[in-house]
Design an enzyme around this catalytic site. Structure first.
Site, PDB file in Angstrom:
ATOM      1  N   TYR A   1       0.853  -1.192   0.000  1.00 16.44           N
ATOM      2  CA  TYR A   1       0.000   0.000   0.000  1.00 16.44           C
ATOM      3  C   TYR A   1       0.885   1.236   0.000  1.00 16.44           C
ATOM      4  O   TYR A   1       2.006   1.206   0.521  1.00 16.44           O
ATOM      5  CB  TYR A   1      -0.936  -0.001   1.204  1.00 16.44           C
ATOM      6  CG  TYR A   1      -1.945  -1.124   1.164  1.00 16.44           C
ATOM      7  CD1 TYR A   1      -3.174  -0.956   0.541  1.00 16.44           C
ATOM      8  CD2 TYR A   1      -1.650  -2.365   1.724  1.00 16.44           C
ATOM      9  CE1 TYR A   1      -4.095  -1.995   0.487  1.00 16.44           C
ATOM     10  CE2 TYR A   1      -2.559  -3.409   1.676  1.00 16.44           C
ATOM     11  CZ  TYR A   1      -3.784  -3.218   1.052  1.00 16.44           C
ATOM     12  OH  TYR A   1      -4.684  -4.248   0.994  1.00 16.44           O
TER      13      TYR A   1
ATOM     14  N   ASP B   1      -7.859  -0.033  17.665  1.00 13.33           N
ATOM     15  CA  ASP B   1      -7.330   1.258  17.185  1.00 13.33           C
ATOM     16  C   ASP B   1      -7.460   2.369  18.221  1.00 13.33           C
ATOM     17  O   ASP B   1      -7.818   3.506  17.905  1.00 13.33           O
ATOM     18  CB  ASP B   1      -8.027   1.663  15.877  1.00 13.33           C
ATOM     19  CG  ASP B   1      -7.525   0.844  14.694  1.00 13.33           C
ATOM     20  OD1 ASP B   1      -6.654  -0.019  14.903  1.00 13.33           O
ATOM     21  OD2 ASP B   1      -8.002   1.065  13.573  1.00 13.33           O
TER      22      ASP B   1
ATOM     23  N   ASP C   1      -4.760   4.528  13.860  1.00 11.37           N
ATOM     24  CA  ASP C   1      -5.668   3.944  12.872  1.00 11.37           C
ATOM     25  C   ASP C   1      -4.928   2.840  12.117  1.00 11.37           C
ATOM     26  O   ASP C   1      -4.324   3.077  11.079  1.00 11.37           O
ATOM     27  CB  ASP C   1      -6.143   5.038  11.910  1.00 11.37           C
ATOM     28  CG  ASP C   1      -7.212   4.550  10.949  1.00 11.37           C
ATOM     29  OD1 ASP C   1      -7.685   3.413  11.115  1.00 11.37           O
ATOM     30  OD2 ASP C   1      -7.570   5.317  10.032  1.00 11.37           O
TER      31      ASP C   1
ATOM     32  N   ASN D   1      -9.092   3.199   7.984  1.00 10.85           N
ATOM     33  CA  ASN D   1     -10.472   3.548   7.630  1.00 10.85           C
ATOM     34  C   ASN D   1     -10.914   4.861   8.257  1.00 10.85           C
ATOM     35  O   ASN D   1     -12.089   5.238   8.158  1.00 10.85           O
ATOM     36  CB  ASN D   1     -11.444   2.416   7.988  1.00 10.85           C
ATOM     37  CG  ASN D   1     -11.561   2.194   9.493  1.00 10.85           C
ATOM     38  OD1 ASN D   1     -10.941   2.900  10.296  1.00 10.85           O
ATOM     39  ND2 ASN D   1     -12.364   1.203   9.887  1.00 10.85           N
TER      40      ASN D   1
ATOM     41  N   ILE E   1     -11.200   5.647  11.366  1.00 14.70           N
ATOM     42  CA  ILE E   1     -11.935   5.498  12.630  1.00 14.70           C
ATOM     43  C   ILE E   1     -10.964   5.004  13.699  1.00 14.70           C
ATOM     44  O   ILE E   1     -10.455   3.887  13.608  1.00 14.70           O
ATOM     45  CB  ILE E   1     -13.104   4.501  12.462  1.00 14.70           C
ATOM     46  CG1 ILE E   1     -14.054   4.965  11.354  1.00 14.70           C
ATOM     47  CG2 ILE E   1     -13.853   4.318  13.778  1.00 14.70           C
ATOM     48  CD1 ILE E   1     -15.069   3.918  10.926  1.00 14.70           C
TER      49      ILE E   1
ATOM     50  N   SER F   1      -7.760  -5.070 -18.783  1.00  6.81           N
ATOM     51  CA  SER F   1      -7.793  -3.633 -19.062  1.00  6.81           C
ATOM     52  C   SER F   1      -9.190  -3.046 -18.918  1.00  6.81           C
ATOM     53  O   SER F   1      -9.336  -1.861 -18.614  1.00  6.81           O
ATOM     54  CB  SER F   1      -7.248  -3.355 -20.466  1.00  6.81           C
ATOM     55  OG  SER F   1      -7.889  -4.173 -21.428  1.00  6.81           O
TER      56      SER F   1
END
Length: 575
Positions: free
Chosen positions: A190, A223, A227, A231, A233, A263
């Site tokens: 990520y 959390d 976080d 998300n 929260i 694609s």
């Protein structure tokens, strides 16, 4: 569907006139023009056409037209610099040839960006000259006889070999090959960077220095202090001391959306403004650098994982945004694991880029949507290259076993069938392509023929004047869909439930016609092949309604705490 490292660097740059690449696998068919030559030819004809039409629209010289085109391009990625380099290298010959009323086909064959190999047909986009081709080409070669350019073009020189572009090209190439974010400090797959397989493709990381923090994971200690699942929260309600994640998300059945696609799923899109002289302006190319570093894909606007507001003015939303609306705890939990040219055959090369931990993460809805490349290729005889039902069964079972070993228990997998692509020819063949609208000199039938001749068509089987071939392609697509249907009906897995859904494009066409639209308006205008943004969002709407009606358990609960989440956390940090 395209597998275009060459198109990525040539057509979008409009300057890929001499690029060589290694993104596509080598082909054993020696009678086929090299992919480099074919895509280079397409790139050249496209660029010269734009230059010629800009001069016509603005009643200017060819020199002024080339300078105008370069002035429109942004500085980012050295696009403007590269454009001026190309003008300096090829401009004088292009001016001479266009001034002698040679069309783009003749120009590109003269400069040897297009080549007719011995025993091969002549590939041309526009109608042939009134004089014989051989005579016209000899005449054109006399015009540029003393030019040093031909020596340069024969050398196979690569724009990416220029020092200023080498790093950029390498970044794009790496991102394409690995299908993971190029900028990912903690290597958790990520990123905080949008393109180069960043958060346009999968949820944005909220701490790129901690690999245990990423979208889609179950919260770490609810959390309380940070976080951990991005998300938006986290923290503790001061009124009662209960962690917000526990209060708002526990028992709400959070889940992510993951697309395994090609694609079409990645939303391949070349903007018509980039090649339409009458519409071209300084604003036309603002988003070109973003498109280039996203492989000419727009996953941030796709039907499965799009998170940006639609640019086409319809109310339908992506599957991800509907999941988020249903449960705000699903924020940022999306992955678009799609590649141009992907099929059941090559998915194994990049499925490892999927991020899901069986123990630490929430369940996921996985959509398997390889909707074209198992029957599509650019080969002169595409039928032998099509995936057989037996091979598809083997490939898909391998994929499903991989998913079963990675997905958390309680996940769901939907196998999407293949479309009947005969609607492409039926609805487009006699319409003018954007490049042909100014002078009414180029239809989609001509484009298809040109691409097929060069053997760089995204789908010779459906983009063909041969009705028998189009029918054979659809018959194989139906056989493959039936194979997927049988797999869904007979196979069981421990960590996910398996479903099948038809790719019901005819229903999308009917819905669009009810709104006063025409079928051709659902197809990408430049490539004449991919479903466009409207079509993708209508398909997402069809998917959602069918799942709600038949398998509502796939979607999870509606979260009654959504209003409170919005009140406390606003837009949850955005996307």
């Amino acid at each position: 569907m395209q597998s275009p490292w060459k198109i990525l660097t040539v057509a979008p740059l409009f300057l890929l006139l001499s690029l060589q690449s290694s993104a596509s696998p080598a082909n054993d068919d020696q009678s086929r023009p090299s992919l480099s030559n074919g895509h280079t030819c397409v790139g050249c004809v496209l660029v010269v056409s734009v230059i010629e039409q800009l001069a016509q629209v603005h009643n200017s010289t060819v020199q002024a037209s080339m300078e105008r085109l370069c002035s429109y391009l942004p500085e980012k990625l050295f696009l403007k610099t590269t454009c001026y380099l190309v003008i300096d290298k090829f401009g004088s010959d292009i001016i001479k040839l266009l001034s002698a009323d040679m069309n783009a086909d003749v120009v590109c064959h003269t400069l040897e960006f297009c080549k007719q190999n011995t025993g091969q047909p002549l590939c041309h986009l526009y109608p042939l000259p009134k004089e014989t081709w051989k005579f016209t080409l000899q005449k054109a070669r006399q015009i540029v006889k003393k030019s040093p350019i031909l020596k340069y073009s024969r050398s196979g020189s690569d724009i990416c070999s220029l020092p200023v572009l080498a790093k950029i090209c390498q970044k794009i190439k790496l991102a394409m090959e690995q299908s993971v974010p190029f900028k990912d400090v903690d290597s958790d797959k990520y990123s905080v960077f949008p393109t180069l397989r960043g958060y346009h493709w999968r949820g944005r990381d909220c701490n790129d220095s901690d690999e245990s923090v990423y979208p889609g994971r179950r919260p770490n200690n609810w959390d309380v202090h940070q976080d951990s699942n991005c998300n938006g929260i986290w923290g503790v309600d001061p009124k009662d001391g209960v962690p917000y994640e526990k209060k708002f998300c526990e028992g709400s059945q959070p889940r992510g959306i993951i697309l395994l696609g090609d694609s079409a799923g990645a939303h391949f899109h070349i903007s018509p403004e980039w090649i339409t002289a009458s519409q071209m302006s300084l604003n036309s190319f603002i988003n070109l650098p973003t498109a280039l570093t996203n492989e000419l894909d727009w996953p941030q606007l796709s039907g499965a994982t799009g998170f940006l507001d639609s640019t086409v003015g319809i109310k339908e939303k992506s599957i991800y945004l509907r999941l988020w609306k249903r449960n705000h705890c699903n924020h940022r939990d999306y992955q678009n694991i799609s590649r141009n040219g992907a099929s059941s055959r090559n998915l194994k090369k990049f499925i490892e880029s999927l991020s899901r931990n069986k123990v630490l993460d929430y369940p996921a809805i996985v959509i398997y949507a390889m909707i074209g490349n198992d029957v599509c290729s650019g080969k002169s005889d595409p039928v032998p290259a099509m995936t057989t039902p037996e091979k598809l069964y083997s490939n898909v079972m391998q994929t499903l076993k991989h998913l079963n070993s990675h997905l958390p228990n309680g996940s769901h997998v939907i196998l999407y069938g293949l479309p009947d692509g005969t609607f492409l020819w039926d609805n487009l063949h006699n319409r003018y392509h954007p490049l042909g609208q100014l002078n009414k000199d180029m239809t989609y039938a001509q484009l298809y023929s040109f691409l097929n001749c060069l053997q760089v068509s995204p789908c010779h089987g459906w983009m063909s004047s041969n009705k028998t071939l189009r029918t054979l392609t659809s018959e194989r697509a139906e056989q493959l869909s039936n194979t997927l249907k049988k797999i869904a009906a007979s196979e069981k897995f421990t960590n996910f439930n398996l479903f099948y859904m038809d790719f019901a494009f005819h229903e999308i066409i009917q819905e669009w016609q009810k709104r006063g639209g025409q079928p051709w308006q659902l197809i990408e205008p430049v490539d004449g092949f991919h479903p466009n943004e409207v079509a993708l969002l209508l398909l997402a709407d069809h998917f959602w309604k069918k799942v709600q009606l038949q398998w509502p358990q796939i979607l999870g609960k509606e979260n009654p705490f959504n209003p409170q989440i919005k009140q406390v956390f606003g837009d949850q940090g955005g996307h």
